[in-house]
Design a protein around this motif. Structure first.
Motif, PDB file in Angstrom:
ATOM      1  N   VAL A  66      53.279 -43.373  25.554  1.00 20.78           N
ATOM      2  CA  VAL A  66      52.497 -42.135  25.527  1.00 20.78           C
ATOM      3  C   VAL A  66      52.071 -41.788  24.103  1.00 20.78           C
ATOM      4  O   VAL A  66      50.913 -41.432  23.863  1.00 20.78           O
ATOM      5  N   THR A  67      52.992 -41.914  23.143  1.00 13.84           N
ATOM      6  CA  THR A  67      52.603 -41.589  21.772  1.00 13.84           C
ATOM      7  C   THR A  67      51.563 -42.576  21.250  1.00 13.84           C
ATOM      8  O   THR A  67      50.627 -42.173  20.547  1.00 13.84           O
ATOM      9  N   GLU A  68      51.681 -43.835  21.603  1.00 16.23           N
ATOM     10  CA  GLU A  68      50.683 -44.817  21.162  1.00 16.23           C
ATOM     11  C   GLU A  68      49.322 -44.521  21.785  1.00 16.23           C
ATOM     12  O   GLU A  68      48.281 -44.631  21.116  1.00 16.23           O
ATOM     13  N   MET A  69      49.319 -44.125  23.047  1.00 19.13           N
ATOM     14  CA  MET A  69      48.048 -43.801  23.691  1.00 19.13           C
ATOM     15  C   MET A  69      47.420 -42.554  23.066  1.00 19.13           C
ATOM     16  O   MET A  69      46.212 -42.530  22.788  1.00 19.13           O
ATOM     17  N   PHE A  70      48.209 -41.522  22.817  1.00 14.27           N
ATOM     18  CA  PHE A  70      47.677 -40.323  22.165  1.00 14.27           C
ATOM     19  C   PHE A  70      47.217 -40.640  20.745  1.00 14.27           C
ATOM     20  O   PHE A  70      46.188 -40.123  20.294  1.00 14.27           O
ATOM     21  N   ASN A  71      47.950 -41.469  20.032  1.00 12.78           N
ATOM     22  CA  ASN A  71      47.542 -41.872  18.694  1.00 12.78           C
ATOM     23  C   ASN A  71      46.183 -42.560  18.740  1.00 12.78           C
ATOM     24  O   ASN A  71      45.306 -42.288  17.914  1.00 12.78           O
ATOM     25  N   THR A  72      46.000 -43.430  19.700  1.00 11.44           N
ATOM     26  CA  THR A  72      44.725 -44.131  19.844  1.00 11.44           C
ATOM     27  C   THR A  72      43.597 -43.144  20.131  1.00 11.44           C
ATOM     28  O   THR A  72      42.506 -43.247  19.547  1.00 11.44           O
ATOM     29  N   VAL A  73      43.856 -42.193  21.016  1.00 16.12           N
ATOM     30  CA  VAL A  73      42.843 -41.185  21.335  1.00 16.12           C
ATOM     31  C   VAL A  73      42.483 -40.372  20.088  1.00 16.12           C
ATOM     32  O   VAL A  73      41.304 -40.153  19.797  1.00 16.12           O
ATOM     33  N   VAL A  74      43.498 -39.937  19.345  1.00 18.87           N
ATOM     34  CA  VAL A  74      43.249 -39.174  18.119  1.00 18.87           C
ATOM     35  C   VAL A  74      42.408 -39.996  17.148  1.00 18.87           C
ATOM     36  O   VAL A  74      41.426 -39.501  16.574  1.00 18.87           O
ATOM     37  N   VAL A  89      40.835 -36.093   7.712  1.00 19.31           N
ATOM     38  CA  VAL A  89      40.869 -37.041   8.830  1.00 19.31           C
ATOM     39  C   VAL A  89      41.989 -38.052   8.603  1.00 19.31           C
ATOM     40  O   VAL A  89      42.734 -38.376   9.535  1.00 19.31           O
ATOM     41  N   LYS A  90      42.145 -38.521   7.376  1.00 21.47           N
ATOM     42  CA  LYS A  90      43.235 -39.438   7.063  1.00 21.47           C
ATOM     43  C   LYS A  90      44.570 -38.794   7.390  1.00 21.47           C
ATOM     44  O   LYS A  90      45.447 -39.421   8.001  1.00 21.47           O
ATOM     45  N   TRP A  91      44.737 -37.539   7.019  1.00 20.92           N
ATOM     46  CA  TRP A  91      45.986 -36.820   7.279  1.00 20.92           C
ATOM     47  C   TRP A  91      46.258 -36.752   8.789  1.00 20.92           C
ATOM     48  O   TRP A  91      47.370 -37.040   9.241  1.00 20.92           O
ATOM     49  N   ILE A  92      45.243 -36.387   9.554  1.00 23.70           N
ATOM     50  CA  ILE A  92      45.385 -36.289  11.015  1.00 23.70           C
ATOM     51  C   ILE A  92      45.794 -37.630  11.606  1.00 23.70           C
ATOM     52  O   ILE A  92      46.720 -37.717  12.422  1.00 23.70           O
ATOM     53  N   LYS A  93      45.117 -38.690  11.191  1.00 25.02           N
ATOM     54  CA  LYS A  93      45.413 -40.019  11.716  1.00 25.02           C
ATOM     55  C   LYS A  93      46.792 -40.504  11.277  1.00 25.02           C
ATOM     56  O   LYS A  93      47.515 -41.131  12.057  1.00 25.02           O
ATOM     57  N   ASP A  94      47.177 -40.188  10.042  1.00 26.49           N
ATOM     58  CA  ASP A  94      48.502 -40.575   9.561  1.00 26.49           C
ATOM     59  C   ASP A  94      49.609 -39.863  10.325  1.00 26.49           C
ATOM     60  O   ASP A  94      50.637 -40.475  10.660  1.00 26.49           O
ATOM     61  N   VAL A  95      49.429 -38.580  10.600  1.00 26.62           N
ATOM     62  CA  VAL A  95      50.442 -37.835  11.352  1.00 26.62           C
ATOM     63  C   VAL A  95      50.554 -38.387  12.776  1.00 26.62           C
ATOM     64  O   VAL A  95      51.662 -38.556  13.295  1.00 26.62           O
ATOM     65  N   ALA A  96      49.424 -38.703  13.408  1.00 27.30           N
ATOM     66  CA  ALA A  96      49.456 -39.286  14.752  1.00 27.30           C
ATOM     67  C   ALA A  96      50.171 -40.635  14.732  1.00 27.30           C
ATOM     68  O   ALA A  96      50.988 -40.928  15.624  1.00 27.30           O
ATOM     69  N   ALA A  97      49.913 -41.448  13.719  1.00 27.76           N
ATOM     70  CA  ALA A  97      50.608 -42.736  13.593  1.00 27.76           C
ATOM     71  C   ALA A  97      52.096 -42.515  13.327  1.00 27.76           C
ATOM     72  O   ALA A  97      52.946 -43.261  13.832  1.00 27.76           O
ATOM     73  N   GLY A  98      52.417 -41.484  12.566  1.00 28.70           N
ATOM     74  CA  GLY A  98      53.819 -41.150  12.318  1.00 28.70           C
ATOM     75  C   GLY A  98      54.561 -40.801  13.591  1.00 28.70           C
ATOM     76  O   GLY A  98      55.743 -41.134  13.741  1.00 28.70           O
ATOM     77  N   ALA A  99      53.876 -40.137  14.512  1.00 29.84           N
ATOM     78  CA  ALA A  99      54.502 -39.808  15.800  1.00 29.84           C
ATOM     79  C   ALA A  99      54.896 -41.071  16.547  1.00 29.84           C
ATOM     80  O   ALA A  99      55.972 -41.142  17.159  1.00 29.84           O
TER      81      ALA A  99
END
Length: 120
Positions: A66-74, A89-99
């Protein structure tokens, strides 16, 4: 009217399965998760996990997926909205990858607690 409601609900499952298939086909990390999931399920069958252990393993697998799928969507949304580099945008993507990393670490700990005593 009832039949159209039921047919729409059934169709929504088709859309969801199409989304999962699109995710697996397009994302290299998804294919890694498929391999890892199969390996863990095979190991769980091999070591005859208890129901409680299966619950933890399934929860861990689900959390990572689920986290990988949401990360991909983000990532896809942010790439669409801001094709050029932007620090926010980098910050948003980094936080999603961190999840995803947090979920993967938790899954590894759960797997270690369940499988290590059997392996060693």
């Amino acid at each position: 009217m009832r039949n159209s409601y039921i047919s729409r609900r059934i169709a929504s499952f088709g859309y969801a399965f199409s989304g999962i298939a699109a995710f697996v086909k397009s994302e290299p990390h998804a294919r890694i998760h498929v391999i890892a999931t199969v390996a863990v399920v095979v190991a769980g069958c091999w070591y005859k996990l208890s129901t409680a252990e299966w619950m933890w393993v399934i929860l861990a697998i689900t959390l990572v997926w689920v986290t990988e799928m949401f990360n991909t969507v983000v990532e896809k949304i942010m790439d669409h909205l801001s094709p050029e580099y932007h620090p926010k945008v980098k910050w948003i993507k980094d936080v999603a990858a961190g999840a995803v990393l947090v979920a993967a670490i938790a899954a590894a700990i759960i797997g270690g607690l369940i499988f290590a005593p059997r392996i060693f």
